[in-house]
Design a protein around this motif. Sequence first.
Motif, mmCIF file in Angstrom:
data_model
loop_
_atom_site.group_PDB
_atom_site.id
_atom_site.type_symbol
_atom_site.label_atom_id
_atom_site.label_comp_id
_atom_site.label_asym_id
_atom_site.label_seq_id
_atom_site.Cartn_x
_atom_site.Cartn_y
_atom_site.Cartn_z
ATOM 1 N N ARG A 110 0.842 -1.191 0.000
ATOM 2 C CA ARG A 110 0.000 0.000 0.000
ATOM 3 C C ARG A 110 0.878 1.241 0.000
ATOM 4 O O ARG A 110 1.993 1.208 0.509
ATOM 5 C CB ARG A 110 -0.867 0.033 1.256
ATOM 6 C CG ARG A 110 -2.066 -0.913 1.201
ATOM 7 C CD ARG A 110 -2.736 -0.937 2.558
ATOM 8 N NE ARG A 110 -1.766 -1.328 3.582
ATOM 9 C CZ ARG A 110 -1.728 -0.821 4.803
ATOM 10 N NH1 ARG A 110 -2.571 0.097 5.161
ATOM 11 N NH2 ARG A 110 -0.833 -1.238 5.676
ATOM 12 N N PRO A 111 0.377 2.356 -0.567
ATOM 13 C CA PRO A 111 1.174 3.591 -0.483
ATOM 14 C C PRO A 111 1.220 4.096 0.957
ATOM 15 O O PRO A 111 0.350 3.765 1.763
ATOM 16 C CB PRO A 111 0.407 4.565 -1.384
ATOM 17 C CG PRO A 111 -0.957 3.993 -1.512
ATOM 18 C CD PRO A 111 -0.835 2.510 -1.366
ATOM 19 N N GLU A 167 0.521 6.608 3.710
ATOM 20 C CA GLU A 167 -0.517 7.621 3.787
ATOM 21 C C GLU A 167 -0.429 8.524 5.005
ATOM 22 O O GLU A 167 -1.073 9.557 5.055
ATOM 23 C CB GLU A 167 -1.898 6.958 3.737
ATOM 24 C CG GLU A 167 -2.419 6.919 2.314
ATOM 25 C CD GLU A 167 -3.423 5.812 2.070
ATOM 26 O OE1 GLU A 167 -3.810 5.136 3.024
ATOM 27 O OE2 GLU A 167 -3.805 5.629 0.902
ATOM 28 N N ARG A 170 6.384 10.942 -1.952
ATOM 29 C CA ARG A 170 5.667 10.815 -3.212
ATOM 30 C C ARG A 170 6.408 9.872 -4.147
ATOM 31 O O ARG A 170 5.808 8.962 -4.726
ATOM 32 C CB ARG A 170 5.497 12.185 -3.862
ATOM 33 C CG ARG A 170 4.504 12.153 -4.996
ATOM 34 C CD ARG A 170 4.255 13.535 -5.563
ATOM 35 N NE ARG A 170 3.513 14.394 -4.650
ATOM 36 C CZ ARG A 170 3.764 15.689 -4.483
ATOM 37 N NH1 ARG A 170 4.765 16.260 -5.140
ATOM 38 N NH2 ARG A 170 3.043 16.414 -3.658
ATOM 39 N N ASN A 184 6.008 6.335 -2.928
ATOM 40 C CA ASN A 184 4.706 5.784 -3.284
ATOM 41 C C ASN A 184 4.624 5.404 -4.754
ATOM 42 O O ASN A 184 4.059 4.369 -5.112
ATOM 43 C CB ASN A 184 3.598 6.777 -2.938
ATOM 44 C CG ASN A 184 3.291 6.759 -1.462
ATOM 45 O OD1 ASN A 184 3.700 5.835 -0.761
ATOM 46 N ND2 ASN A 184 2.599 7.766 -0.982
ATOM 47 N N GLN A 185 5.215 6.259 -5.596
ATOM 48 C CA GLN A 185 5.211 5.928 -7.022
ATOM 49 C C GLN A 185 5.976 4.640 -7.266
ATOM 50 O O GLN A 185 5.560 3.770 -8.033
ATOM 51 C CB GLN A 185 5.847 7.058 -7.826
ATOM 52 C CG GLN A 185 4.871 8.183 -8.109
ATOM 53 C CD GLN A 185 5.573 9.411 -8.639
ATOM 54 O OE1 GLN A 185 6.793 9.413 -8.804
ATOM 55 N NE2 GLN A 185 4.815 10.448 -8.906
#
Lengths: 461, 221
Positions: free
Chosen positions: A211-212, A214, A226, A229-230
Amino acid sequence: MNDHVTATRSIRRRLIVRLLASAAILAVILFLVVQSFGRQLGQESQDNILAASVTSVLDAVTVQDGALNVDIPYSAFSMLGNISDDRVFYRIEQNQAYLTGYEDLPFAEGLTTESQPAFATEQYLGEDIRLVTASRKLSLNNQPVVVRATIAQTRNGQKQTLRQISQTVLFLGIGFFAIAMVLTFYAAQSTIGPLRRLAASVSRRGPQDLRPVESPVPSEMVPLVRSLNQFIGRLKKSLSQSEEFIAEAAHRVRTPLATVRMQAEVTLRRVERDENREALREMIRAIDESSRAAGQLLDHAMVTFRTDHLVVESFDFQVLVDELVTRLRPIAELKEIDLGWQMGKPALIKGDAILIQNAVRKLIDNAIKYSPTESSIKLTLSQGRSGISLQLIDQGIGFPEKDFELLTDRFVRGSNAQDTIGSGLGLTIADDVANAHGGSLELKNNTEGVGACVTFYLPLR
Amino acid sequence: MRYLLVEDNVALAKSVLDRLSLDGHVVDHAATLETAQDYLRKTDYDLILLDIMLPDGDARSLLKSYRMAGGKTPIITITARSEVSDRVGVLDLGADDYITKPFDFSELEARCRAVIRRQGGMANNIKRFGNTQFDPLAGTLTVSGQKVQLRNRELRLLEIFINATDQLFSKSKLVDRLFSYEDDVAENAIEVYVRRLRKQLEGSDLNIVTVRGMGYRLSVS
Ligand SMILES: Nc1ncnc2c1ncn2[C@@H]1O[C@H](COP(=O)(O)OP(=O)(O)OP(=O)(O)O)[C@@H](O)[C@H]1O
Ligand SMILES: [Mg+2]
C-alpha cells in the motif's frame, strides 16, 4: 538479496555537530565581546578618575611670590585611593624640569592641555601602571611656564574586577552552550523524528503489503514520500502483472487440454476396438505430457521470477509439509503408496513459503512417480542448530549411477525415467529454490535397500 | 451421491458429467455463479466441484459466502492457475481441496473420495448384496459379519463392478479405469487385483466371474 546501502554520516549527527559548533562559536564570541567591553569600561572609569585627579592637581598649582607653589590637595589622591589598595605615583615638572614627585616616573607623550590629557599604560617598579599626563600654562614673572603633571596608578584593582567579570562571563558562556546543547539535541531529534517514523512504518510492513504510505509527513518530506509511493505502485504493478500473466497463460493452455483429455477418457470408455483404444491412450498420454510440460514450465518461470523477489516471511515448515502430504495422499493412494509422515516439534523458518511449498511438492511428486505400487515413502523433518532439512526416502528405482549432478539441470531426465512422462524440471525447481534461500538439495541412493534419498536443506538465518 | 458441478466450459463439464454419471452419481450442472446459487438454495449436495473462473465473476466469492452462511458440503475447486499461487486463496476461503486443470479423472475421483471421507460421509451409502455389505467411503467390506478393509485399487475395482453388476468388463477397460495413463501397464496386471478381490470376497454372495477371452463380470447369487 542485497541489503547493502552506502551510508554517509547521519543527518542527526551532522545537525548536532553543526548546531553545536555554531553554539560554541557564539559562546566564545559572547565571552570575548563581554570581556573586552568590561575591560574597556574598567579602563574608562579609571581614566576618568585619573583625569579628574590630574586636573585637581594642576588646579592646585599657584604662583606665589614669584615662585610656583604646588600644594597637592588630599582629595586628588583620595578619589584614586577609594577604588582599592592600588598604589598611586605622581610627578610634576616645570618646563620639562623635574619639580616634585617620583623622578623616574614615565609620562604619556603628546600635546596635552589641562582639558586634554594623554593616557598610557607602562611598566613601573615591576608593576603595570596606568598613567595620565596633563599640562597647564601659567605665567610666572611675565614668563610663560608650562606645568606638566603625571599621575599613575597600579592596575591591580582593575585587573581584579576584570577577572571577576571574565569569570561571570565564562559561566554565562558555558551556561549558554549547555542550553544550546539541550536545544540542539531536541531539535535534531524532532527533525529526524518524521524520517524515523516513516522508515519504521515502511519496514514494519509485511512482505505482501504494497500500500502507499498515507500517514502525514512534514512538507519537506513530501517529494521523498511521493516518489516512494510511485515506486511502490510500479513494483506492485510489475509484480502482479507477471503473476497474473503466468496464471493467465496457465489458464489458456490448460483449459482446452483439460477438455480434450476428459473427452478422450470418456470416449475410451465407449470404444471397443483395440486399435482405437490404443490410439486414444496414446492421445491421453500425449495430452498429459504436454500439459505437464506446460505446468512445469510455468512453475519454473514463476520460480525464476520469484527467486529474484523473495517474499520472505516466517512460517512453520512442518505445517507446510503436513498440508502437502494431506493434499498428495490421494494421489499416492492411487498407486497404493503410503506416505509416512509424522508431526513433531514446530519448525519455524524464514523464507518464501510459496516457493518452498512448490519445491517440496516436486520432490514428493518425484518420489511417487519413481516408486512402484504398494511401496512407501518416508518423510522426516530434522532440525539442526544451523538449519532444517527435509528428507524423502522412497523405495523406487533410485537415481541412475552416472550423470548424477546433471539431474538438477534444466530439461535433464535420468536414464531410468524412460517409461514415465516428465520434462526434467522438477529437480531444477527444487534446487533453485534451495539455493535462493542459501540452502541445498542433496541427491543420493539409499545405502541399504533400493530407492532414492533426497535431502532438502534450508538454513535458519 | 449427489454432486454439483459449477463449470463454464461446456465440453469439459459434459465430460465430467458423463464420467460421474457412469459411476452412478447424480450430477447437477451450473455454468454460472447465478445458477449455482439457485441450485445451492434448493438442493443439498454431497460434494461441490467449483471452477474458480466463471463468466459472471470469481467463484471465490461464492465459496466465501457459502461458508459464511454455514454451508457444510465439501467443496473442491477447479483451478487453472499455476500451482505456485495456489497456496494462498481457496483453502483459506473454506475449500476442502483443489484440483488443477487438466486433471486425471482418477485424481478427481481420489480427491472426491478423500474429501468426503474426511467429512464423515453419509451412512446411507452402504450397499447390501445378500450376506455382504459394502461401504465405499470407509472402503470396508463386511462378509457375514466379518469386516475386511480393502486397499485402494481393490476398492476401486469393486466399485466399478458394483456400479454395473452383471456387465462385462474387458481387461483393457479395467486397466484404463484402475491405472493412470502415465504407467504403461500390461493387461494381465489386472489379474493380480481380480485375484486379490476374489480372496476378499470369499464366502460372499458376490462373485467375480471370468468370461473366457472376454473379461470379468460381477454376479450376485
Ligand atoms: N525419487 C527419485 N527416484 C529415482 N529417480 C529420480 C527421483 N527423482 C528424480 N529422479 C531422476 O531425476 C531426473 C530429473 O528429475 P526431475 O524431477 O527434474 O524431472 P522429471 O521428474 O523427469 O520431470 P518433471 O519436470 O515432470 O518433474 C528424473 O528424470 C529421474 O531420472
Ligand atoms: Mg519430477
